[in-house]
Design a protein around this motif. Structure first.
Motif, PDB file in Angstrom:
ATOM      1  N   PRO A  56       0.841  -1.207   0.000  1.00  0.00           N
ATOM      2  CA  PRO A  56       0.000   0.000   0.000  1.00  0.00           C
ATOM      3  C   PRO A  56       0.869   1.248   0.000  1.00  0.00           C
ATOM      4  O   PRO A  56       2.010   1.233   0.473  1.00  0.00           O
ATOM      5  CB  PRO A  56      -0.797  -0.129   1.304  1.00  0.00           C
ATOM      6  CG  PRO A  56      -0.728  -1.577   1.664  1.00  0.00           C
ATOM      7  CD  PRO A  56       0.603  -2.057   1.167  1.00  0.00           C
ATOM      8  N   SER A  57       0.347   2.323  -0.528  1.00  0.00           N
ATOM      9  CA  SER A  57       1.105   3.573  -0.610  1.00  0.00           C
ATOM     10  C   SER A  57       1.585   4.003   0.774  1.00  0.00           C
ATOM     11  O   SER A  57       0.812   4.077   1.723  1.00  0.00           O
ATOM     12  CB  SER A  57       0.216   4.679  -1.208  1.00  0.00           C
ATOM     13  OG  SER A  57       0.911   5.891  -1.280  1.00  0.00           O
ATOM     14  N   GLY A  58       2.890   4.250   0.874  1.00  0.00           N
ATOM     15  CA  GLY A  58       3.475   4.708   2.127  1.00  0.00           C
ATOM     16  C   GLY A  58       3.815   3.615   3.109  1.00  0.00           C
ATOM     17  O   GLY A  58       4.367   3.895   4.179  1.00  0.00           O
ATOM     18  N   ALA A  62       0.909  -6.320   1.589  1.00  0.00           N
ATOM     19  CA  ALA A  62      -0.403  -6.702   2.111  1.00  0.00           C
ATOM     20  C   ALA A  62      -1.137  -7.518   1.052  1.00  0.00           C
ATOM     21  O   ALA A  62      -0.892  -7.380  -0.150  1.00  0.00           O
ATOM     22  CB  ALA A  62      -1.217  -5.459   2.473  1.00  0.00           C
ATOM     23  N   LEU A  63      -2.043  -8.362   1.507  1.00  0.00           N
ATOM     24  CA  LEU A  63      -2.827  -9.180   0.599  1.00  0.00           C
ATOM     25  C   LEU A  63      -3.832  -8.319  -0.151  1.00  0.00           C
ATOM     26  O   LEU A  63      -4.637  -7.607   0.449  1.00  0.00           O
ATOM     27  CB  LEU A  63      -3.557 -10.277   1.385  1.00  0.00           C
ATOM     28  CG  LEU A  63      -4.399 -11.258   0.568  1.00  0.00           C
ATOM     29  CD1 LEU A  63      -3.519 -12.066  -0.371  1.00  0.00           C
ATOM     30  CD2 LEU A  63      -5.175 -12.194   1.500  1.00  0.00           C
ATOM     31  N   VAL A  64      -3.783  -8.399  -1.470  1.00  0.00           N
ATOM     32  CA  VAL A  64      -4.674  -7.611  -2.326  1.00  0.00           C
ATOM     33  C   VAL A  64      -5.868  -8.446  -2.784  1.00  0.00           C
ATOM     34  O   VAL A  64      -7.000  -7.966  -2.805  1.00  0.00           O
ATOM     35  CB  VAL A  64      -3.902  -7.070  -3.548  1.00  0.00           C
ATOM     36  CG1 VAL A  64      -4.849  -6.398  -4.533  1.00  0.00           C
ATOM     37  CG2 VAL A  64      -2.802  -6.123  -3.114  1.00  0.00           C
ATOM     38  N   ALA A  65      -5.603  -9.691  -3.144  1.00  0.00           N
ATOM     39  CA  ALA A  65      -6.669 -10.550  -3.665  1.00  0.00           C
ATOM     40  C   ALA A  65      -6.271 -12.004  -3.532  1.00  0.00           C
ATOM     41  O   ALA A  65      -5.085 -12.332  -3.457  1.00  0.00           O
ATOM     42  CB  ALA A  65      -6.971 -10.207  -5.127  1.00  0.00           C
TER      43      ALA A  65
END
Length: 435
Positions: free
Chosen positions: A280-282, A287-290
């Motif tokens: 994720p930005s920053g 992290a799990l997206v899909a």
């Protein structure tokens, strides 16, 4: 690939039953059929054109094998551009009578790297001469699972959970320069209890360590991603070889990894799932997206097309699934399946507009995507006596402008076959260069 138990593997005595064992979704990550056998000493041999066959194979048999019937087929019987593919096996490399577990091409060095058992062999791409063999002194590392390249160094992953870093010397030999995790990384972490994680009952280790075989490596933008049968993937910085992140990704062994140009990570596992990871930005951690759920058995291989918009996945269910990015989402959805292999899919590579698949059915299939998004099987490469475990492809330098490529297929029969694959139109007209 994992087998149900050591007892199960040892009871297979026929050639076909040994191949069939690779299709079973297994429950123990420690043993491979090819890892538990002992083999005689190495002998390097090369045969050129002695077993050559030429011509286009019959492509329409087994077209509609009904695996994953809920997923529509993306196949068509003939290419829309009247393109056919001829192939000829021009050489067979036999580094030693042990299974070939992975192949990799170092384009800058014009060399082919082939892992056979615990050893790595290097061949000249021009004349297929054997140049070097390394990692010969330490059989305790177990079989080599993957080979990759980063910043002029060679990376190898091993059955014992370690990643080794090699440097080519002036004399064209390979010297071990580091083992991941490095000593400095261990010293940085070993003092604090919070740096230890439970790997099994009553056993802890540093989170920077893999607790099982490192099944695959992928390199992108100065970072190394390693996936393991310990269900995790780890991120290493190539500049100082420091482990930056460890993520418990799946409920079962992770068998494959692919990274897009934007840094999105795809992991395929024996839990039948493909998971998509991004930062994720920053944030500093992935992290799990899909979670991509369609396969009904262990996922063994992943490949991305050149721009990362299409993901291919191969599994023990005999199907290759095609995933494409939705305009409204930052992850993939399945668009269809490619069927034809009669046993488990073990390896996939995407090369230009072609997809190549290797299977436990001992064949390699070459697929091409049409403008309508459907795929045609252009050719089937036959000749291996055991499952095809590894594939790489490079343009043929002498015939590059004609669209000719060289395909290297490595098998559990211990052989690497070199194929010249040549597209041609049915009317013998000029061809568009595919590179």
């Amino acid at each position: 690939m994992r087998v149900r138990s050591l007892l199960t593997v040892c009871t297979f005595t026929t050639h076909d039953s040994m191949i069939a064992s690779t299709e079973i979704r297994q429950s123990h990550p420690k043993f491979l059929a090819s890892d538990i056998c002992s083999y005689p000493e190495m002998s390097v041999s090369l045969s050129i054109s002695g077993e050559t066959s030429y011509g286009s194979s019959s492509l329409h048999s087994n077209l509609s094998l009904q695996t994953l019937p809920s997923v529509p087929s993306l196949q068509k019987l003939s290419p829309e551009t009247l393109l056919s593919v001829s192939h000829v096996c021009v050489a067979t490399l036999k580094p030693r009578p042990v299974h070939i577990s992975c192949l990799a091409v170092a384009v800058a060095a014009d060399s082919l790297y082939a892992a056979s058992g615990n050893q790595i062999h290097v061949f000249d791409l021009k004349n297929y001469a054997h140049l070097d063999t390394f990692n010969t002194d330490d059989s305790s590392s177990g079989s080599v699972k993957s080979v990759a390249f980063c910043d002029g160094k060679i990376l190898s992953s091993h059955q014992n959970g370690k990643i080794r870093v090699w440097q080519m010397t002036i004399s064209k030999r390979h010297q071990l320069v580091a083992t991941l995790p490095t000593v400095n990384d261990r010293l940085r972490h070993f003092m604090l209890p919070k740096n230890y994680v439970s790997v099994r009952r009553h056993m802890k280790q540093l989170w920077i360590d893999h607790a099982d075989a490192v099944s695959s490596l992928s390199v992108s933008d100065g970072f190394i991603c390693s996936v393991s049968w310990d269900k995790c993937f780890k991120i290493w910085r190539s500049s100082d070889l420091r482990c930056l992140e460890s993520v418990t990704a799946h409920q079962d062994a992770v068998n494959a990894v692919a990274i897009s140009g934007t840094g999105t990570i795809y992991t395929g596992s024996a839990d039948c799932l493909i998971k998509v990871w991004a930062k994720p930005s920053g944030e500093k951690r992935h992290a799990l997206v899909a979670t991509l759920e369609k396969h009904k058995s262990a996922v063994n291989a992943l490949a991305l097309n050149s721009d990362g918009s299409i993901l291919f996945s191969g599994a023990c269910d005999r199907s290759i699934l095609v995933w494409e990015r939705e305009d409204s989402a930052n992850h993939m959805v399945v668009t269809g399946a490619l069927r034809g292999h009669s046993k488990a899919i073990l390896c996939l590579i995407s090369f230009s507009d072609l997809l190549l698949s290797g299977s436990a059915d001992r064949t390699v299939r070459i697929w091409q995507r049409g403008s309508d998004g459907r795929y045609c099987c252009l050719s089937i490469l036959k000749g291996h006596k055991k499952p095809v475990k590894a594939l790489v492809a490079v343009p043929d330098g002498e015939w590059k402008t004609a669209g000719v490529i060289r395909v290297f297929s490595g098998s559990l029969d211990g052989e690497i076959k070199v194929w010249h694959v040549s597209p041609s139109s049915h009317n013998n007209g000029p061809l568009t260069q595919i590179f």
